[in-house]
Design a protein around this motif. Structure first.
Motif, PDB file in Angstrom:
ATOM      1  N   GLY A  79      -5.564  -5.418   4.316  1.00  0.00           N
ATOM      2  CA  GLY A  79      -5.874  -6.336   3.359  1.00  0.00           C
ATOM      3  C   GLY A  79      -6.767  -5.872   2.178  1.00  0.00           C
ATOM      4  N   THR A  80      -6.740  -4.403   2.294  1.00  0.00           N
ATOM      5  CA  THR A  80      -7.463  -3.911   1.283  1.00  0.00           C
ATOM      6  C   THR A  80      -6.598  -2.804   0.243  1.00  0.00           C
ATOM      7  N   ARG A  81      -5.248  -3.410   0.347  1.00  0.00           N
ATOM      8  CA  ARG A  81      -4.296  -2.524  -0.438  1.00  0.00           C
ATOM      9  C   ARG A  81      -4.784  -2.573  -1.919  1.00  0.00           C
ATOM     10  N   ASP A  82      -5.329  -3.250  -2.499  1.00  0.00           N
ATOM     11  CA  ASP A  82      -5.716  -2.925  -4.126  1.00  0.00           C
ATOM     12  C   ASP A  82      -6.768  -1.783  -4.309  1.00  0.00           C
ATOM     13  N   GLN A  83      -7.453  -1.515  -3.090  1.00  0.00           N
ATOM     14  CA  GLN A  83      -8.441  -0.453  -3.379  1.00  0.00           C
ATOM     15  C   GLN A  83      -8.037   1.062  -3.105  1.00  0.00           C
ATOM     16  N   VAL A  84      -6.731   1.101  -3.015  1.00  0.00           N
ATOM     17  CA  VAL A  84      -6.276   2.559  -2.527  1.00  0.00           C
ATOM     18  C   VAL A  84      -4.811   2.724  -3.325  1.00  0.00           C
ATOM     19  N   LYS A  85      -4.634   3.845  -3.669  1.00  0.00           N
ATOM     20  CA  LYS A  85      -3.250   4.230  -4.285  1.00  0.00           C
ATOM     21  C   LYS A  85      -2.395   4.991  -3.439  1.00  0.00           C
TER      22      LYS A  85
END
Lengths: 486, 217
Positions: free
Chosen positions: B168-174
């Protein structure tokens, strides 16, 4: 130090003949020389042979074995060509391989239009500058026959173009004895004196018998001129198997070998000790459909390897072939045949290996082929270095310190040695994204780019002004002797 | 430019690990700010190394030894950088995906990222999707790097990305992927953020993305 006593290089090599076969080929060659004989078309030369003990019947000369043995003993074992600055550049002995361009193709492929056209003097200047810049080419032949100068003395222009644009050793052709004398005067003025030219020879004449078994009048006249001075020359057969020799490997080699041995005898009778690159030579295979003299034929490759071994059998320097193809343009076939020849020549152990850049069985010069084959020669030279086995290269301590599952990317041993590996210049070792980004070009495009870069940037060491003037006046004298052009 | 910066620059470019360490220590003792030593010495040196590599004047083994020197200097600087409140260059989690034991490529990327100043947490080889996800939760990295050599194991990249998505925190990691059979198209198809054909491209990619959750050193 577990293996300290070890320190030797392996040497990659190949052989195609057994000792028995070499002896048989030698005996058969002597048989031909003694009872079939060779045709010698110059009185002076024939008289030398008669005086030495050959039987002569009209132009036919029958040569006894003892004279061949004598000639082989006279010939020097240490033959060196220097560069234009008197630095020894090539020791033509043992398995030392040196590579260079070929000579006298009527055509070239134009680097701007890509069209097949007649060669001009500017091509010879360009090829000379190219060869001067390319690291893996050791010597130069002129590549083209210039169509835009007086044909009777185009060989003089060829030499001028070469010697003005490279310091590398030059193997040259001459149309006749008087042109040869003019070219040698040019070489003398470059060397400073005849003594210097003799002590530090940077040129060698290329001449050949006429197959089968003829030493022509013009050929003998040239031999008389060059051998009297004792300057180096190449005198090797150029036959077409199935046409000017038997079609079988062994029969072709007997004819070639008889020409080699009789030619060597002539040179040593004129002047004992004259250095002759007499081993090897052309054994082109007649294509019985197209009638071309095929350079890409496996039979030629094999015949040449055999002749190279006969050269080594006699202790003679060997003339060879590399970077040459029957292809009509610089294409995949050109690359394949050129590379095969290059590796075979090196593995076999030819000494003075020429024709780098030939297409169309020696009729056409390709600039792209020259640079692509220069790269191939670099690769082959690295392969030919073989392997050094000693305590350092066995790397036991390094293997122990990295252990199973580790990596060797940044260990001192890798840092010490990785630069020994060959690096390509125009061959592709890229990954696909890099290659795409660089324009996704095929080898031919990259080769052409390298040609153009070198030709626009490379400045060979110039000749002194007075030498250039002397060369010009030698050509002017030759021109005025010819009279007005019709 | 201070002499110290030049000397550190030279030590790193030459791959002099002990030299870089000592020069950084001495410079700190001499009162030079850690942030300046980082930017003017270490990072500038690695930029030069990158330029020389692109030009073909330096090769992988030399680059890796320079990276070692950079890393050695940086480890001495790190506590001082924290004190100075200098933001970290970035944190990376890296590993070879499940079923794949090949690690040379992954190790190369790791060493070169460290050479660029990144903090790299190497999960090793044969790393299951759930292990990657767990590490992302634990370390909150800026970047996750997935490596695979085999066409059979590269399918695990997709599974790994899905496991990270599930946090659920995919937007915080590339997420970047690499390895011989991997392509840009494949990275887009499985929802990765990037692809690099070689280690130096991976570093360039990592340097170019914004590090929204960059921590202090």
């Amino acid at each position: 130090m577990l293996f300290k006593q070890l320190s030797e290089y392996s040497q990659p090599k190949m052989g195609v003949l057994s000792e028995n076969q070499k002896n048989a080929l030698h005996s058969a060659s002597l048989e031909i020389l003694q009872r079939t004989g060779v045709s010698v078309r110059l009185d002076d030369t024939r008289n030398r042979l008669a005086k030495a003990g050959c039987q002569v019947d009209n132009d036919r000369v029958f040569i006894p074995e003892r004279l061949i043995e004598w000639a082989l003993n006279q010939h020097p074992k240490h033959v060196v060509l220097c560069d234009r600055n008197a630095t020894p550049a090539m020791a033509l002995e043992g398995r030392n391989c040196y590579f260079g361009t070929g000579s006298d193709t009527p055509f070239v492929i134009d680097i701007n239009s890509g069209l097949h056209r007649s060669a001009v003097i500017a091509d010879i200047e360009n090829v000379s500058r190219l060869a001067d810049a390319l690291h893996n080419l050791d010597f130069l032949m002129c590549m083209g026959i210039a169509s835009d100068v007086r044909p009777e003395i185009s060989d003089l222009y060829h030499f001028q173009a070469m010697v003005s644009n490279t310091i590398k050793p030059i193997v040259f052709t001459a149309w006749n004895a008087s042109n040869l004398e003019a070219i040698l005067r040019m070489a003398e003025t470059v060397a400073g004196s005849l003594e210097n030219l003799l002590r530090y020879p940077f040129v060698a004449l290329y001449a050949e018998p006429t197959a089968p078994l003829i030493h022509s009048q013009i050929g003998c006249e040239k031999l008389e001129v060059i051998c009297r001075l004792g300057l180096p020359l190449v005198y090797t057969p150029g036959l077409i198997t199935g046409a000017s020799s038997p079609v079988s490997h062994a029969g072709a080699i007997v004819v070639a070998n008889a020409e080699i041995l009789s030619g060597l005898l002539i040179t040593q009778l004129i002047n004992p000790g004259t250095p002759v690159i007499a081993g090897g030579g052309g054994m082109m295979t007649m294509d019985m459909h197209s009638m071309i003299a095929s350079y890409g034929a496996p039979e030629f490759m094999f015949d040449w390897c055999s002749l190279r071994e006969m050269g080594a059998f006699y202790g003679l320097p060997v003339f060879g072939f590399a970077g040459v193809s029957d292809a009509l343009i610089f294409d995949q076939q050109a690359g394949i045949e050129g590379a095969l020849w290059t590796l075979i020549s090196a593995l076999s152990g030819g000494n003075l290996i020429h024709d780098v850049g030939y297409l169309e069985s020696g009729l056409t010069t390709s600039y792209e082929m020259i640079v692509a084959m220069d790269e191939t020669i670099g690769l082959v030279k690295r392969f030919m270095q073989g392997m050094l086995v000693n305590n350092d290269t066995l790397a036991i301590n390094t293997i122990a310190s990295v252990g199973p599952g580790g990596h060797f990317l940044d260990v001192p041993h890798t840092l010490d040695h990785f630069r020994e590996n060959w690096r390509p210049d125009i061959f592709c070792h890229s990954n696909r994204p890099d290659w795409n980004e660089a324009g996704a070009s095929p080898l031919g495009d990259r080769a052409l780019r390298k040609v153009k870069t070198i030709l626009s940037q490379h400045k060979p060491e110039p000749l002194p002004q007075h030498v250039t003037e002397n060369i010009k006046s030698i050509i002017n004298n030759a021109t005025s002797r010819l009279g007005r052009m019709d | 430019m201070k002499d110290e910066y030049e000397m550190i620059f030279k030590a790193v470019v030459e791959g002099n690990v002990e030299g870089a360490e000592k020069l950084v220590s001495d410079s700190l003792m001499g009162g030079i700010m850690a942030g300046e030593l980082l930017n003017q010495g270490l990072i500038r040196a690695m930029d030069e190394v990158g330029t020389r590599f692109e030009r073909g004047d330096m090769y992988i083994p030399e680059m890796l030894v320079s990276a070692k020197a950079m890393k050695a200097g940086l480890s001495i600087l790190r506590p001082y950088l924290v004190k100075e409140g200098i933001p970290a260059i970035g944190r990376v989690i890296i590993g070879t995906v499940k079923g794949d034991m090949h690690d040379i490529g992954k190790n190369l990327v790791t060493m070169m990222l460290e050479g660029a100043g990144f903090e790299v947490i190497d999960l090793g080889t044969d790393v299951a999707p759930e292990k990657f996800a767990e590490a992302v939760r634990k370390y909150s990295p800026d970047i996750v790097g997935l490596s695979a050599l085999l066409t059979t194991t590269m399918q695990q990249m997709k599974n790994t990305i899905e496991a990270i998505d599930d946090l659920g925190t995919r937007d915080q990691v590339k997420i970047i992927i690499g390895g011989a059979p991997v392509t840009q198209e494949y990275s887009e198809k499985i929802g990765a953020d990037g692809y690099a054909a070689d280690a130096s491209k991976a570093v360039n990619w990592a340097k170019a993305i914004p590090h929204s959750n960059s921590k202090v050193f």
